[in-house]
Design a protein around this motif. Structure first.
Motif, PDB file in Angstrom:
ATOM      1  N   PRO A   1       0.819  -1.203   0.000  1.00 42.60           N
ATOM      2  CA  PRO A   1       0.000   0.000   0.000  1.00 42.60           C
ATOM      3  C   PRO A   1       0.861   1.265   0.000  1.00 42.60           C
ATOM      4  CG  PRO A   1      -0.317  -1.291   2.015  1.00 42.60           C
ATOM      5  CD  PRO A   1       0.692  -1.992   1.212  1.00 42.60           C
TER       6      PRO A   1
ATOM      7  N   PHE B   1       0.680   4.043   1.547  1.00 42.32           N
ATOM      8  CA  PHE B   1       1.039   4.678   2.815  1.00 42.32           C
ATOM      9  C   PHE B   1       2.193   3.954   3.486  1.00 42.32           C
ATOM     10  CE2 PHE B   1      -2.241   1.610   4.022  1.00 42.32           C
ATOM     11  CZ  PHE B   1      -1.699   1.023   5.145  1.00 42.32           C
ATOM     12  N   TRP B   2       2.291   2.639   3.246  1.00 43.64           N
ATOM     13  CA  TRP B   2       3.384   1.887   3.865  1.00 43.64           C
ATOM     14  C   TRP B   2       4.724   2.257   3.221  1.00 43.64           C
ATOM     15  CZ3 TRP B   2       6.248  -2.776   2.374  1.00 43.64           C
ATOM     16  CH2 TRP B   2       6.989  -3.286   3.424  1.00 43.64           C
TER      17      TRP B   2
ATOM     18  N   MET C   1       5.753   5.303   4.823  1.00 45.62           N
ATOM     19  CA  MET C   1       6.285   5.097   6.164  1.00 45.62           C
ATOM     20  C   MET C   1       7.716   4.592   6.115  1.00 45.62           C
ATOM     21  SD  MET C   1       2.881   3.450   7.807  1.00 45.62           S
ATOM     22  CE  MET C   1       3.578   2.850   9.320  1.00 45.62           C
ATOM     23  N   LEU C   2       8.004   3.704   5.154  1.00 47.87           N
ATOM     24  CA  LEU C   2       9.371   3.186   5.034  1.00 47.87           C
ATOM     25  C   LEU C   2      10.342   4.306   4.669  1.00 47.87           C
ATOM     26  CD1 LEU C   2       9.088  -0.256   3.218  1.00 47.87           C
ATOM     27  CD2 LEU C   2       9.213   0.241   5.647  1.00 47.87           C
TER      28      LEU C   2
ATOM     29  N   LEU D   1       9.959   7.428   5.264  1.00 53.39           N
ATOM     30  CA  LEU D   1      10.051   8.298   6.436  1.00 53.39           C
ATOM     31  C   LEU D   1      11.046   7.715   7.441  1.00 53.39           C
ATOM     32  CD1 LEU D   1       8.282  10.763   7.632  1.00 53.39           C
ATOM     33  CD2 LEU D   1       7.277   9.009   9.043  1.00 53.39           C
ATOM     34  N   LEU D   2      10.939   6.411   7.652  1.00 49.67           N
ATOM     35  CA  LEU D   2      11.838   5.736   8.598  1.00 49.67           C
ATOM     36  C   LEU D   2      13.286   5.877   8.162  1.00 49.67           C
ATOM     37  CD1 LEU D   2      10.396   2.255   9.569  1.00 49.67           C
ATOM     38  CD2 LEU D   2      11.400   3.940  11.083  1.00 49.67           C
TER      39      LEU D   2
ATOM     40  N   MET E   1      10.438  15.396   8.617  1.00 45.74           N
ATOM     41  CA  MET E   1       9.447  14.363   8.892  1.00 45.74           C
ATOM     42  C   MET E   1       8.109  14.620   8.217  1.00 45.74           C
ATOM     43  SD  MET E   1      10.665  12.265  11.304  1.00 45.74           S
ATOM     44  CE  MET E   1       9.142  11.667  11.958  1.00 45.74           C
TER      45      MET E   1
ATOM     46  N   GLY F   1      -6.176   9.782  -5.178  1.00 46.87           N
ATOM     47  CA  GLY F   1      -6.340   8.915  -4.016  1.00 46.87           C
ATOM     48  C   GLY F   1      -5.025   8.723  -3.282  1.00 46.87           C
TER      49      GLY F   1
ATOM     50  N   VAL G   1      -3.978  11.516  -1.023  1.00 47.64           N
ATOM     51  CA  VAL G   1      -4.635  11.520   0.288  1.00 47.64           C
ATOM     52  C   VAL G   1      -3.784  10.729   1.279  1.00 47.64           C
ATOM     53  CG1 VAL G   1      -6.679  10.804   1.569  1.00 47.64           C
ATOM     54  CG2 VAL G   1      -6.934  11.719  -0.722  1.00 47.64           C
ATOM     55  N   LEU G   2      -3.318   9.559   0.829  1.00 52.14           N
ATOM     56  CA  LEU G   2      -2.513   8.711   1.713  1.00 52.14           C
ATOM     57  C   LEU G   2      -1.155   9.338   2.002  1.00 52.14           C
ATOM     58  CD1 LEU G   2      -3.364   5.294   0.091  1.00 52.14           C
ATOM     59  CD2 LEU G   2      -4.037   6.047   2.358  1.00 52.14           C
TER      60      LEU G   2
ATOM     61  N   THR H   1      -1.362  12.212   4.310  1.00 50.63           N
ATOM     62  CA  THR H   1      -1.653  11.823   5.680  1.00 50.63           C
ATOM     63  C   THR H   1      -0.381  11.355   6.387  1.00 50.63           C
ATOM     64  OG1 THR H   1      -3.840  11.151   4.993  1.00 50.63           O
ATOM     65  CG2 THR H   1      -3.114  10.376   7.129  1.00 50.63           C
ATOM     66  N   VAL H   2       0.408  10.546   5.685  1.00 48.38           N
ATOM     67  CA  VAL H   2       1.643  10.047   6.306  1.00 48.38           C
ATOM     68  C   VAL H   2       2.573  11.205   6.646  1.00 48.38           C
ATOM     69  CG1 VAL H   2       3.716   8.653   5.943  1.00 48.38           C
ATOM     70  CG2 VAL H   2       1.505   7.803   5.180  1.00 48.38           C
TER      71      VAL H   2
ATOM     72  N   THR I   1      -9.250  16.470   2.889  1.00 47.86           N
ATOM     73  CA  THR I   1     -10.287  15.474   2.626  1.00 47.86           C
ATOM     74  C   THR I   1     -10.529  14.628   3.862  1.00 47.86           C
ATOM     75  OG1 THR I   1      -9.322  15.310   0.427  1.00 47.86           O
ATOM     76  CG2 THR I   1     -11.003  13.706   0.991  1.00 47.86           C
ATOM     77  N   VAL I   2      -9.416  14.097   4.406  1.00 47.04           N
ATOM     78  CA  VAL I   2      -9.534  13.217   5.571  1.00 47.04           C
ATOM     79  C   VAL I   2     -10.114  13.980   6.756  1.00 47.04           C
ATOM     80  CG1 VAL I   2      -8.251  11.799   7.187  1.00 47.04           C
ATOM     81  CG2 VAL I   2      -7.629  11.787   4.791  1.00 47.04           C
TER      82      VAL I   2
ATOM     83  N   PRO J   1     -12.417   9.621  -7.652  1.00 44.79           N
ATOM     84  CA  PRO J   1     -11.257   8.852  -7.215  1.00 44.79           C
ATOM     85  C   PRO J   1     -11.674   7.760  -6.233  1.00 44.79           C
ATOM     86  CG  PRO J   1     -10.722  11.160  -7.207  1.00 44.79           C
ATOM     87  CD  PRO J   1     -12.170  11.057  -7.567  1.00 44.79           C
TER      88      PRO J   1
ATOM     89  N   LEU K   1     -10.454   6.248  -3.701  1.00 44.69           N
ATOM     90  CA  LEU K   1     -10.322   6.417  -2.256  1.00 44.69           C
ATOM     91  C   LEU K   1     -11.393   7.349  -1.701  1.00 44.69           C
ATOM     92  CD1 LEU K   1      -8.150   5.166  -0.407  1.00 44.69           C
ATOM     93  CD2 LEU K   1      -7.243   7.451  -0.205  1.00 44.69           C
TER      94      LEU K   1
ATOM     95  N   MET L   1      -5.753  -4.135  -0.024  1.00 43.77           N
ATOM     96  CA  MET L   1      -4.973  -2.904   0.110  1.00 43.77           C
ATOM     97  C   MET L   1      -5.869  -1.689   0.327  1.00 43.77           C
ATOM     98  SD  MET L   1      -1.475  -3.046  -1.843  1.00 43.77           S
ATOM     99  CE  MET L   1      -1.975  -3.307  -3.479  1.00 43.77           C
TER     100      MET L   1
ATOM    101  N   SER M   1      -5.793   0.691   3.523  1.00 46.51           N
ATOM    102  CA  SER M   1      -5.622   2.140   3.359  1.00 46.51           C
ATOM    103  C   SER M   1      -6.717   2.914   4.071  1.00 46.51           C
ATOM    104  CB  SER M   1      -5.639   2.528   1.880  1.00 46.51           C
ATOM    105  OG  SER M   1      -4.640   1.849   1.186  1.00 46.51           O
TER     106      SER M   1
ATOM    107  N   PHE N   1      -6.299   2.697   7.666  1.00 47.92           N
ATOM    108  CA  PHE N   1      -5.162   3.537   8.045  1.00 47.92           C
ATOM    109  C   PHE N   1      -5.589   4.999   8.205  1.00 47.92           C
ATOM    110  CE2 PHE N   1      -1.672   6.302   6.628  1.00 47.92           C
ATOM    111  CZ  PHE N   1      -0.719   5.978   7.577  1.00 47.92           C
ATOM    112  N   LEU N   2      -6.470   5.459   7.316  1.00 47.54           N
ATOM    113  CA  LEU N   2      -6.912   6.855   7.365  1.00 47.54           C
ATOM    114  C   LEU N   2      -7.887   7.117   8.509  1.00 47.54           C
ATOM    115  CD1 LEU N   2      -7.475   7.651   3.590  1.00 47.54           C
ATOM    116  CD2 LEU N   2      -5.624   8.414   5.054  1.00 47.54           C
TER     117      LEU N   2
ATOM    118  N   PHE O   1     -11.073   5.488   8.780  1.00 49.94           N
ATOM    119  CA  PHE O   1     -12.479   5.313   8.436  1.00 49.94           C
ATOM    120  C   PHE O   1     -12.913   3.870   8.529  1.00 49.94           C
ATOM    121  CE2 PHE O   1     -11.050   9.037   6.218  1.00 49.94           C
ATOM    122  CZ  PHE O   1     -11.989   9.948   6.604  1.00 49.94           C
TER     123      PHE O   1
ATOM    124  N   MET P   1       2.579   4.314  13.129  1.00 52.90           N
ATOM    125  CA  MET P   1       2.961   5.662  12.668  1.00 52.90           C
ATOM    126  C   MET P   1       3.416   6.536  13.834  1.00 52.90           C
ATOM    127  SD  MET P   1       3.021   7.008   9.693  1.00 52.90           S
ATOM    128  CE  MET P   1       2.690   8.757   9.845  1.00 52.90           C
TER     129      MET P   1
ATOM    130  N   LEU Q   1       6.998   5.759  15.014  1.00 53.99           N
ATOM    131  CA  LEU Q   1       8.105   5.747  14.059  1.00 53.99           C
ATOM    132  C   LEU Q   1       9.251   6.622  14.544  1.00 53.99           C
ATOM    133  CD1 LEU Q   1       6.714   5.912  10.423  1.00 53.99           C
ATOM    134  CD2 LEU Q   1       7.617   3.986  11.693  1.00 53.99           C
TER     135      LEU Q   1
END
Lengths: 323, 271
Positions: free
Chosen positions: A144, A146-147, A150-151, A153-154, A165, A258, A261-262, A265-266, A276-277, B114, B116, B201, B205, B208-209, B211, B228, B231
């Motif tokens: 995904p 977002f993962w 995250m990687l 970012l790490l 960050m 889409g 958005v992910l 967020t990360v 959006t979120v 979209p 998502l 997936m 996702s 994760f958000l 929802f 998260m 981290l």
């Protein structure tokens, strides 16, 4: 050609109207209570509640409210966002600028990397490079977005301390006042996240198409004439893979939105995806509706552009109009 | 070992692995991933393969449990969604004309927003939670498979053997069962298996958000979104291992799908 374009614009407009009706009704029947999300924690009496409802016109039946909302929408008025306490159109405009930079950067990134890897795959077919690229694409496709973020970012922020960050500017500095170098530094990781997730599709498709070109009779003839593989790639290959490449890249606009958005967020990147979120989590109906409409418009824009570019890039379609 | 045997072996292996993972997760004693406060924040070791989190929960056990929850939802969603695709696509394909146009219109509508955003919309419509994710993933994934089914049926309708069969006096139902279904079923099965990676997936996702599934559920999206927050403290194993596990599950399903395709639909598989 013009007729075709008018038809697709008309279709897009009709689809947008349907999208607006569908999303409005969906939000309408959702358990989100507009008044509750407006007043938040504050306690209100039933009387005050009723007053707010009348003030907002919530006492009117949904169809009437839809017509009013849609009429205002056409004039560019999408109401006021509850969480940002600003007109929705301003929130979208402001945040879209940031998201657009992000999406454009990753779009170019995925296009260039995908094209290059695809060509490499086709030219060095069966080699270690081909297999490595294939495994790499499979891994990207199976994880995904977002993962991946995250990687990154790490690795780059937490371990190596190379990049920030999150956010779009240093802490305490508004984005508009941040230095260009700072803004670029904040953009790298989100753009990389979003770009990498788009790479695998492009790579596999262009690789496949380039392979077909290299297997063709005209490529074999060119080789017999003494042309090198790379020369064939540049003279025959690129032109032939351009059309599917355009379709794929512009067709990915929806996934790009889409994905943003992910990624936002990360990295807490203050773009449209973030809004959006937030709007959906906090029940900010005007903003969420506005963003949904905007995203649909954005996707249709991408498809329309693909159609136009198609007619420009493909001589068969281009010449058709001249007859 | 020839190609066919290799293909079948890969399919069986993938099936066994997925089945045992799902079983292990669903039969797991909740004690296995219960908080043990004396063993907080441990890195990966022989006793805790994936390390432990800030509450001392064993991450390996949580990941297995979470994957089984996610696989379950993913399976549910891809089965329902592909059945939906089969019905709608068949319906559109059989009637053709206006019905087919209406079908395409709905697909365009779904693809116009979209993915998502649509998932978020459906999730808030149903008040978030597991139901929102499941329904969202089901109603948004049928489009492309539905189109494939429709196109297949539209072209079969015009094929010579179908026309010939009508000439032999066979009924519509007979033709549908003997000539159309055998062509559509392989596509359907392959489509269903290959839909799974997307479903799982998207589920991860959307969770994760914030929802999707509720926070107390050990789903893979929840595990990753919780990690998260940790981290920055350098607890990399919280994010890396569960993610790799998810990746492996998705790869297994993809291997399953593409090998099934080689077996069931060899012509299209050799592109």
């Amino acid at each position: 050609m013009l007729k075709k374009l008018t038809a697709s614009v008309l279709k897009a407009v009709l689809l947008l109207v349907t999208v607006s009706i569908v999303t409005f009704s969906m939000v309408e029947i959702s358990p989100i209570d507009a008044v509750e999300s407006y007043v938040g924690e504050a306690a209100v009496t039933a009387e005050q509640r009723a007053q707010i409802e009348v003030y907002w016109g919530l006492d009117e039946p949904p169809p009437v409210r839809y017509v009013k909302w849609a009429a205002n929408l056409l004039r560019g008025d999408m109401g006021v966002s509850m969480i940002y306490r600003k007109p929705v159109i301003d929130v979208i405009a402001e945040r879209f600028q940031l998201s657009l930079v992000l999406m454009a950067a990753s779009w170019i990134l995925s296009g260039v990397i995908g094209l290059l890897l695809g060509i490499l795959m086709a030219v060095y077919r069966g080699s270690v490079a081909d297999k490595l690229i294939r495994v790499y694409c499979l891994a990207l496709e199976s994880s995904p977005a977002f993962w991946i973020g995250m990687l990154l970012l790490l690795l780059f922020s937490v371990k190596l301390h190379l990049l920030p960050m999150g956010l779009a500017s240093p802490v305490g500095v508004p984005v508009a006042e941040a230095a260009l170098s700072d803004r670029v530094r904040h953009l790298i990781l989100p753009a990389l996240t979003l770009g990498l997730t788009g790479v695998s599709k492009i790579t596999l498709q262009t690789g496949e198409k380039m392979r077909q070109v290299l297997d063709s009779d005209y490529a074999m003839f060119a080789r017999a004439r003494g042309e090198s593989v790379w020369r064939i790639v540049f003279r025959h290959g690129l032109r032939n893979i351009m059309l599917p490449f355009i379709t794929l890249q512009l067709g990915s606009v929806s996934e790009l939105f889409g994905g943003s958005v992910l990624a936002e967020t990360v990295f807490t990147y203050p773009g449209l995806g973030n809004a959006t979120v937030q709007s959906a989590l906090k029940g900010d109906i005007p903003l969420f509706l506005g963003i949904t409409m905007f995203s649909a418009l954005f996707v249709f824009g991408g498809n329309l552009l693909a159609n136009i570019l198609y007619t420009v890039a493909d001589p068969r379609i281009r010449e058709e109009g001249k007859k | 070992m020839n190609r066919r045997i290799r293909t079948i072996t890969i399919i069986c292996l993938a099936l066994i692995l997925i089945a045992s993972l799902t079983l292990a997760g669903s039969l797991m004693d909740p004690e296995a991933y219960a908080p043990v406060f004396s063993e907080k924040n441990l890195g990966p070791s022989a006793t805790h393969l994936f390390g432990t989190d800030w509450m001392g929960r064993d991450m390996f056990m949580r990941t297995v449990k979470g994957l089984s929850v996610s696989i379950f939802i993913g399976l549910l969603a891809s089965v329902f969604s592909s059945v939906m695709a089969l019905f709608l696509g068949t319906f559109a394909g059989i009637f053709g004309g206006k019905v087919s146009a209406a079908f395409n219109w709905v697909v365009d509508l779904f693809m116009g927003i979209p993915h998502l955003i649509l998932l978020i919309l459906i999730s808030i419509l149903l008040g978030k939670g597991a139901k929102g994710v499941a329904v969202g993933v089901i109603v948004t994934h049928w489009c492309s498979l539905g189109r494939i089914v429709q196109a297949e049926i539209l072209s079969l309708r015009e094929s010579h053997f179908v026309h010939a069969s009508y000439r032999f006096g066979h009924s519509r139902v007979w033709v549908a069962l003997h000539h159309v279904l055998p062509h559509v079923i392989p596509q359907f099965i392959i489509g269903m298996v290959l839909m799974f990676p997307h479903a799982i997936m998207h589920e991860a996702s959307i969770t994760f958000l914030g929802f999707g599934l509720p926070a107390e559920q050990p789903a893979i999206g929840i595990i990753l979104s919780e990690s998260m927050k940790y981290l920055t403290t350098g607890m990399w194993w919280l994010a890396v291992y569960p993610g790799v596990a998810l990746l492996l599950v998705v790869v297994m399903f993809e291997a399953l799908g593409s090998n099934l395709r080689m077996l069931l639909d060899p012509y299209n598989a050799q592109m």
